[in-house]
Each structure stands twice: as structure tokens, then as C-alpha cells.
Design a protein around this motif. Structure first.
Motif, PDB file in Angstrom:
ATOM      1  N   ASP A  16       3.811  14.425  53.395  1.00 32.53           N
ATOM      2  CA  ASP A  16       3.052  13.780  52.727  1.00 32.53           C
ATOM      3  C   ASP A  16       2.524  12.254  53.082  1.00 32.53           C
ATOM      4  O   ASP A  16       1.385  12.060  52.799  1.00 32.53           O
ATOM      5  CB  ASP A  16       3.615  13.501  51.402  1.00 32.53           C
ATOM      6  N   TRP A  17       3.291  11.812  53.958  1.00 28.99           N
ATOM      7  CA  TRP A  17       2.689  10.843  54.880  1.00 28.99           C
ATOM      8  C   TRP A  17       1.642  11.135  55.649  1.00 28.99           C
ATOM      9  O   TRP A  17       0.740  10.546  55.752  1.00 28.99           O
ATOM     10  CB  TRP A  17       3.986  10.092  55.949  1.00 28.99           C
TER      11      TRP A  17
ATOM     12  N   PRO B 213      12.206  -1.301  64.816  1.00 33.19           N
ATOM     13  CA  PRO B 213      11.353  -0.652  65.675  1.00 33.19           C
ATOM     14  C   PRO B 213      10.111  -0.548  65.037  1.00 33.19           C
ATOM     15  O   PRO B 213       9.879   0.018  63.826  1.00 33.19           O
ATOM     16  CB  PRO B 213      12.106   0.660  65.857  1.00 33.19           C
ATOM     17  N   GLY B 214       8.930  -0.727  65.425  1.00 31.54           N
ATOM     18  CA  GLY B 214       7.310  -0.570  64.811  1.00 31.54           C
ATOM     19  C   GLY B 214       6.872  -1.819  64.024  1.00 31.54           C
ATOM     20  O   GLY B 214       6.029  -1.667  63.626  1.00 31.54           O
ATOM     21  N   VAL B 215       7.877  -2.755  64.170  1.00 32.86           N
ATOM     22  CA  VAL B 215       7.179  -4.070  63.302  1.00 32.86           C
ATOM     23  C   VAL B 215       7.085  -4.998  64.676  1.00 32.86           C
ATOM     24  O   VAL B 215       8.068  -5.639  65.084  1.00 32.86           O
ATOM     25  CB  VAL B 215       8.320  -4.427  62.507  1.00 32.86           C
TER      26      VAL B 215
ATOM     27  N   ALA C  10       4.382   6.131  60.219  1.00 32.08           N
ATOM     28  CA  ALA C  10       5.425   6.798  59.264  1.00 32.08           C
ATOM     29  C   ALA C  10       6.729   6.592  59.876  1.00 32.08           C
ATOM     30  O   ALA C  10       7.709   6.170  58.978  1.00 32.08           O
ATOM     31  CB  ALA C  10       5.043   8.353  59.325  1.00 32.08           C
ATOM     32  N   ARG C  11       7.060   6.654  61.111  1.00 32.42           N
ATOM     33  CA  ARG C  11       8.168   6.234  61.673  1.00 32.42           C
ATOM     34  C   ARG C  11       8.878   4.806  61.610  1.00 32.42           C
ATOM     35  O   ARG C  11      10.072   4.483  61.115  1.00 32.42           O
ATOM     36  CB  ARG C  11       8.348   6.712  63.099  1.00 32.42           C
ATOM     37  N   ALA C  12       8.061   3.886  61.757  1.00 30.98           N
ATOM     38  CA  ALA C  12       8.016   2.615  61.451  1.00 30.98           C
ATOM     39  C   ALA C  12       8.322   2.282  59.954  1.00 30.98           C
ATOM     40  O   ALA C  12       9.122   1.436  59.798  1.00 30.98           O
ATOM     41  CB  ALA C  12       6.738   1.718  61.875  1.00 30.98           C
ATOM     42  N   ALA C  13       7.651   2.932  59.024  1.00 29.72           N
ATOM     43  CA  ALA C  13       8.029   2.843  57.584  1.00 29.72           C
ATOM     44  C   ALA C  13       9.298   3.236  57.510  1.00 29.72           C
ATOM     45  O   ALA C  13      10.048   2.532  56.571  1.00 29.72           O
ATOM     46  CB  ALA C  13       6.929   3.409  56.747  1.00 29.72           C
TER      47      ALA C  13
END
Length: 319
Positions: free
Chosen positions: A188-189, A233-235, A199-202
Motif C-alpha cells: 500500500d505504500w 536512517p533516511g532522515v 517507505a523504509r525511512a518512514a
């Protein structure tokens, strides 16, 4: 003064809390609150002739907040519905820029900034106090066009958001709880248009959300809060700036890495485009107030000519 009112049985029209906020000077509501909505499709935010509807996932639960346009005497009526209504009303002064002190900002040396400050005396930085509600949409907006990000955010909230309490527009939604966010399946992402990297960062944020919120709340300074966010990670620098500008009214963080911002600031201040390093150099004389200066540029009416290539709108959904 805030009044918490019991709702009439079977009625959603009577507010659960309401107030009339009386600022010490006239406020520019669109200028202050306009940054909170994530594009024209955002189901958490709607403007109409009477003011603004905004939904929140507060620490006490869902809330719908109605902020009316200022009355002739400058007072601003507001009402709220839902379990988080009292929290939303208590947060209203910060939301409308209370405590955001511009008195140390001297822009007298630059005509564009001086004129913008003169024309926009009611401009302030809004402070929501809600970290996750600023951080997740910022992640969705990473490295894609605004239009693509706005559509993705709207899809996720339409599918998983909670109908807003109270008498507001029927399409209003409250963002999911942490548990509900965690339960969104990967497909759904993807179907919403959010690629696997974002999506992995979220999901990395959601995995540590309560402890991250505590770390930021307990940080001794906004700089320490920024460091805490960037441990996820991802931010990175851009996402941290976009988050703390909204959640904490950070007066100095600039969105380094934005596709157009450096060009815009350069053209406005010196008449030519610059890169991120050049933007930071231009803004250095106003260190401590650099986000306020950016907001003055955006409010100035200066027209930025987008001469470079446009980012192509990508579709990350399955067909």
C-alpha cells in the motif's frame, strides 16, 4: 480563555473546547498556517472564507480544530472537537506564533527583505508541537516533485486516516496512530506512490517513534533535537529542517537540498542563482533567523523564474 463544553447527546455540532485568542498584534493567518497543509489534496487541512479546518492526532486522541479569521478587533475565535480538543485549544497560541520573537531580526540592509517585513508584520512561525505529524509527510516528500508527494500523502490518509470528529467537511481525516501507520503493508505504500527507499525511512521512524519523540522533547536545544532526528536512517538535513520548522518553529534551519530553494533565495537576494553553499553564505548575516528570512522572501511577492528542467512526475504504483 478556554472553555471545555460537554457535547449535547447525539450532537457533534457543539465544540468540546473553544476559545477566543487575543494576540498582542494583528496576525497573518494564511502566512502563519499556510505551511502546515501538504498541498491542495491534504485531507487534514481545508481553508474556506471563514478560516481554516485542521485535524490533529494529539497525545489525547483525535481532534478537529476550527480557526476563524480574525474579527475586527484582531481576536481569533477557535473551537475544537474530539478527545484531543482541549489539547488542540491549549496549543493554539503556539500554533499562531506566540513566542516566536522577531525583534532581533534586522533586515534594514536589504530592500526586498525590509519591504517584505514592512508589508507582512503579522508573519510568525507556527509551532505544532507534534513531531510525527511533521516528520512523516516530510519523508514522503523526499526527492520527488511536490505534486507527486501531495498525491501520495492524500492517498495514505484517505485509506488509513480516521474520519475527523465534529461538524467539519466530510473529507477531513485525522492521521493514523503510530500502530496504524506501522500496520500499513508495503504494497500500500507502493500503491500510494511511495518508493521503497522512502517507505523504509518512514518505517525506521515508526519503529522508534515514542523514544524519538521523547528524545526530541528532552533535548536541551533545537540543535540537539536536530541531531536526535538525524540518527534515524533516511532522515537527513532536508527532512530534519522541514520537520522542525513546523513542529518546533525552528527559526534558523534552512531546507538545504531543496530542488528550487537555493535558486530562489539567490535570485531574490542578489539577482542570480546560487547552490546550497551559496545560499547559506548569503543567509549567514542573519544566522539565528535564517528560516525567518526565507519566509520573508517567500512572502515578498518576488517571482522566481524556473529556468531549469522540471523533475518528471514518477508513478511508483503498480498498474
Amino acid at each position: 480563555m478556554t472553555a471545555v463544553l460537554p457535547a449535547a447527546p447525539g450532537s457533534h455540532a457543539l465544540p468540546d473546547a473553544e476559545t477566543v485568542y487575543r494576540p498582542d498584534r494583528p496576525l497573518d493567518l494564511p502566512g502563519i498556517l499556510g505551511l502546515l497543509g501538504r498541498g491542495p489534496f491534504d485531507p487534514t487541512t481545508q481553508w474556506d472564507l471563514g478560516g481554516m479546518w485542521r485535524t490533529w492526532r494529539t497525545p489525547l486522541g483525535a481532534a478537529t480544530l476550527r480557526i476563524h479569521r480574525p474579527a475586527s478587533d484582531g481576536s481569533i475565535p477557535a473551537a475544537a472537537w474530539g478527545p484531543g480538543a482541549a489539547w488542540a485549544i491549549e496549543a493554539l497560541p503556539g500554533l499562531l506564533g506566540h513566542g516566536d520573537d522577531w525583534s532581533g531580526l534586522d533586515v534594514s540592509s536589504h530592500p526586498l527583505l525590509r519591504g517584505s517585513l514592512h508589508r507582512n508584520p503579522g508573519l510568525r512561525l507556527s509551532r505544532t508541537g507534534l513531531l510525527l505529524e511533521a516528520l512523516l509527510p516530510a519523508i514522503v516528500e523526499q526527492r520527488v516533485t511536490s505534486l507527486e508527494a501531495y498525491r501520495s500523502w492524500a492517498r495514505l490518509l484517505r485509506w488509513y486516516g480516521e474520519p475527523a470528529p465534529g461538524p467539519g467537511p466530510t473529507e477531513l481525516r485525522v492521521v493514523p496512530t503510530i500502530e496504524q501507520w506501522r500496520g500499513i503493508p508495503s504494497w500500500d505504500w507502493h500503491r500510494a506512490g511511495v518508493d521503497p527507499r522512502r517507505a523504509r525511512a518512514a518505517q525506521a521512524v515508526l519503529a522508534v517513534a515514542p523514544s524519538l519523540e521523547r528524545a526530541v522533547a528532552q533535548a536541551g536545544s533545537l540543535d540537539a533535537a536536530s541531531i536526535a532526528l538525524r540518527t534515524i536512517p533516511g532522515v537527513g538535513q532536508w527532512t530534519t529542517a522541514e520537520t522542525l520548522q513546523r513542529s518546533h518553529a525552528h527559526p534558523d534551519l534552512v531546507s538545504v537540498g531543496d530542488y528550487h530553494l537555493a535558486h530562489y533565495v539567490g535570485e531574490a537576494l542578489i539577482g542570480r542563482r546560487v547552490d546550497d553553499d551559496g545560499m547559506l553564505e548569503l543567509l549567514e548575516p542573519w544566522a539565528g533567523h535564517r528560516q525567518r528570512v526565507v519566509r520573508l522572501i517567500l512572502a515578498s511577492g518576488f517571482r522566481f523564474e524556473r529556468r531549469g528542467p522540471r523533475l518528471a512526475v514518477q508513478d511508483h504504483r503498480w498498474h
